[in-house]
Enzyme design. Sequence first.
Site, PDB file in Angstrom:
ATOM      1  N   HIS A 195      33.721  17.409  30.148  1.00 49.32           N
ATOM      2  CA  HIS A 195      34.497  18.692  29.902  1.00 49.32           C
ATOM      3  C   HIS A 195      34.425  18.831  28.091  1.00 49.32           C
ATOM      4  O   HIS A 195      34.856  19.816  27.817  1.00 49.32           O
ATOM      5  CB  HIS A 195      35.780  18.749  30.301  1.00 49.32           C
ATOM      6  CG  HIS A 195      36.730  17.574  29.809  1.00 49.32           C
ATOM      7  ND1 HIS A 195      36.053  16.173  30.062  1.00 49.32           N
ATOM      8  CD2 HIS A 195      37.624  17.495  28.827  1.00 49.32           C
ATOM      9  CE1 HIS A 195      37.186  15.341  29.172  1.00 49.32           C
ATOM     10  NE2 HIS A 195      38.011  16.091  28.683  1.00 49.32           N
ATOM     11  N   ASP A 196      34.069  17.973  27.491  1.00 46.87           N
ATOM     12  CA  ASP A 196      34.053  18.040  26.190  1.00 46.87           C
ATOM     13  C   ASP A 196      32.627  18.339  25.494  1.00 46.87           C
ATOM     14  O   ASP A 196      32.376  18.494  24.233  1.00 46.87           O
ATOM     15  CB  ASP A 196      34.543  16.688  25.461  1.00 46.87           C
ATOM     16  CG  ASP A 196      35.869  16.521  25.644  1.00 46.87           C
ATOM     17  OD1 ASP A 196      36.237  15.209  25.625  1.00 46.87           O
ATOM     18  OD2 ASP A 196      36.559  17.387  25.967  1.00 46.87           O
ATOM     19  N   ASP A 219      41.862   8.311  27.820  1.00 47.93           N
ATOM     20  CA  ASP A 219      41.627   9.361  26.879  1.00 47.93           C
ATOM     21  C   ASP A 219      41.828   8.715  25.533  1.00 47.93           C
ATOM     22  O   ASP A 219      42.804   7.998  25.038  1.00 47.93           O
ATOM     23  CB  ASP A 219      42.675  10.482  26.852  1.00 47.93           C
ATOM     24  CG  ASP A 219      42.359  11.626  26.002  1.00 47.93           C
ATOM     25  OD1 ASP A 219      41.398  12.090  26.284  1.00 47.93           O
ATOM     26  OD2 ASP A 219      42.917  11.982  25.230  1.00 47.93           O
ATOM     27  N   ASP A 245      43.583  10.749  34.758  1.00 45.73           N
ATOM     28  CA  ASP A 245      43.158  10.713  33.258  1.00 45.73           C
ATOM     29  C   ASP A 245      44.483  10.460  32.635  1.00 45.73           C
ATOM     30  O   ASP A 245      45.423  11.021  32.769  1.00 45.73           O
ATOM     31  CB  ASP A 245      42.849  12.332  33.107  1.00 45.73           C
ATOM     32  CG  ASP A 245      41.804  12.064  31.759  1.00 45.73           C
ATOM     33  OD1 ASP A 245      40.881  12.875  31.674  1.00 45.73           O
ATOM     34  OD2 ASP A 245      42.106  11.464  30.730  1.00 45.73           O
ATOM     35  N   GLU A 290      37.719   6.051  26.940  1.00 47.48           N
ATOM     36  CA  GLU A 290      36.878   6.922  26.338  1.00 47.48           C
ATOM     37  C   GLU A 290      37.064   6.390  24.813  1.00 47.48           C
ATOM     38  O   GLU A 290      38.070   6.143  24.365  1.00 47.48           O
ATOM     39  CB  GLU A 290      37.452   8.174  26.294  1.00 47.48           C
ATOM     40  CG  GLU A 290      36.594   9.293  25.519  1.00 47.48           C
ATOM     41  CD  GLU A 290      37.326  10.605  25.172  1.00 47.48           C
ATOM     42  OE1 GLU A 290      38.647  10.549  24.845  1.00 47.48           O
ATOM     43  OE2 GLU A 290      36.742  11.704  24.865  1.00 47.48           O
TER      44      GLU A 290
HETATM   45  O1  TEU Z   1      38.575  13.792  23.935  1.00 47.72           O
HETATM   46  C1  TEU Z   1      38.542  13.037  22.320  1.00 47.72           C
HETATM   47  C2  TEU Z   1      37.279  13.538  21.595  1.00 47.72           C
HETATM   48  O2  TEU Z   1      36.767  12.299  21.290  1.00 47.72           O
HETATM   49  C3  TEU Z   1      36.949  14.741  21.595  1.00 47.72           C
HETATM   50  O3  TEU Z   1      37.857  15.518  21.266  1.00 47.72           O
HETATM   51  C4  TEU Z   1      35.790  14.847  20.910  1.00 47.72           C
HETATM   52  O4  TEU Z   1      35.825  14.021  20.002  1.00 47.72           O
HETATM   53  C5  TEU Z   1      35.839  16.317  20.231  1.00 47.72           C
HETATM   54  O5  TEU Z   1      35.398  17.164  21.442  1.00 47.72           O
HETATM   55  C6  TEU Z   1      34.609  16.331  19.106  1.00 47.72           C
HETATM   56  O6  TEU Z   1      33.396  15.784  19.923  1.00 47.72           O
HETATM   57  C7  TEU Z   1      39.663  13.545  24.439  1.00 47.72           C
HETATM   58  C8  TEU Z   1      39.573  14.829  25.669  1.00 47.72           C
HETATM   59  O7  TEU Z   1      38.306  14.422  26.371  1.00 47.72           O
HETATM   60  C9  TEU Z   1      39.549  16.000  25.193  1.00 47.72           C
HETATM   61  O8  TEU Z   1      39.237  16.962  26.080  1.00 47.72           O
HETATM   62  C10 TEU Z   1      40.951  16.222  24.342  1.00 47.72           C
HETATM   63  O9  TEU Z   1      41.003  17.406  23.670  1.00 47.72           O
HETATM   64  C11 TEU Z   1      41.076  15.057  23.125  1.00 47.72           C
HETATM   65  O10 TEU Z   1      40.672  13.736  23.757  1.00 47.72           O
HETATM   66  C12 TEU Z   1      42.647  15.085  23.063  1.00 47.72           C
HETATM   67  O11 TEU Z   1      43.418  14.387  24.054  1.00 47.72           O
END
Ligand code: TEU
Length: 558
Positions: A333-334, A200, A99, A257
Amino acid sequence: MATTQWWKNAVVYQVYPRSFQDSNNDGIGDLPGLTQRLPYIKKLGADVIWLNPIYKSPDKDNGYDISDYRHIQDVYGTMAEFDHLLASAHQQGLKILMDLVVNHTSDQHDWFQQSRQSKDNPYADYYIWRDPVDGHEPNNWGSYFSGSAWTFEPKRQQYYLHLFAPGQPDLNWENPKVRQEVYSLMKFWLDKGVDGFRMDVINLISKPAGLPDAPQAPGALYGNVEPIVADGPKLNDYLKEMNEQVLSHYDVMTVGEMPSSTPEDAINYTGFDAHELNMVFQFQHVTLAPNPDKRLGKWNDAPIKLTELKAALSRWQKALDGRGWNSLYWNNHDQPRTISRFGNDAPEYRELSAKMLGTTLHMLQGTPYVYEGEELGETNVHYTRLDQYEDLESINAYHQLVDQEKAVDGPTMLKYLANMSRDNARTPMQWDDSINAGFSQAKPWFALNPNYTKINAAVEVGQPDSVFSYYQRLIALRHNNALIVHGSYEEIDPDDDQVFAYRRHYQGQTLLVISNFTDQTVTRDYLQDQADQELIGNYSDDLGTTLRPYETKVYRFN
Ligand code: TEU
Ligand code: CA
């Protein structure tokens, strides 16, 4: 180096390392634990593992705040244990994606510790610093994690930008030294033999000139930057430079992403002739029901309209067909667990809808991603109290929107959190029904989903009717059918708000995929008049034009 595009035939399994397998009984998953579980991932049939961040970090955002890109976070293990994991994975025919989090670092990274000291040190311009405007923040940007996206540093008498937490200062990609640092750390990992990167929020790295105010959401600073920061003016230049200087020298896979990117953006960055990335994680199918009150953003519990879900997925299938490559995901995970969001996690429907959702996604064109536990049919936790949460995004949102903005009352926000919180996906992996689900002999860092006693790998692996066995068959189907990998996409009846059906076509063969997204029995006549070979389905018999609750079936026509 010409890449072999091996990732077009691959299925990726995402491991959230802190929740996957603990090997030294400190309650936190680690690399030796993952190494022990590689045979499980291999048995599922996955080809690639995407590993969430394992680098040194203060863990303010569970590893997405990196303080040293070239060392492993102590709780996960040593670099020797990482090397052993990578070698073991390669021996078992598994690849590993790391990542890459380079929109920002941790505020504990040495670069930032030096940058914040003064305006004239070698790292002064590694981050985005601005003078106060009328004694306040330089603009109205809000953080994804609530509050302002700016924090004041008295030593410099300036503010620094952080689109996420104050502990996640944004790197200044306009600085060529920063870009060279990133390319160097990428080569460090690629030269160790890793097989690529998930990048990311990579489409946030190029900020708009002059950092203009965001179209302000009424009354709140919460997360309003995406419309003007995503897909910024120099993103293509940076990704082309990254490809030229690093990626093109290795046969690797990259997935960016990209919150709020459109299919046209994706073709811009991942088109076969773009020489940038291989594919993107887009968000249009997982941002379908924003709250009508813009201050609340994603926090909502409105039901998803199937026609909107179909439109989002079809849009991407049609736009990228022959021009780019889709990533296919329901979970990560989000995101909340997809069975609870797009299916039905009631006991009588959980497994049926898990298999239906898996089929619907895996028969599309693109690279499927399976998030740990998805292959078991795991569900949301259905939290009821704020103290059950661990994720700063959820906790901060509650305090900002309930306590500070008074934009929503507490009980309503708790319902929204239960529906959308990232914590739904971060409970420890459910291996068996023993204490702590076989994840650890110690108290896990985060509470298990109580349903682990019924939903776990031990009851499912080897059980022919289990969700795990069904996912094994879905993945095997993809590995043995060029039609599934390369077929074009034809949607059927976009206005049907009960059934998602589509066809795939390749070299004279046709795949017909039908999924009933409801708990009703329905009939559809397009099944009636053709000879077919049923490849997979979640009911044991085929009633032709009748679709039972959450029934899905796939036919191949030669
Ligand atoms: O996620 C970015 C992102 O788009 C998410 O934060 C999403 O927008 C948010 O959950 C609202 O829906 C990436 C990683 O996947 C996330 O785990 C990190 O917290 C974030 O970036 C910051 O690095
Ligand atoms: Ca551990």
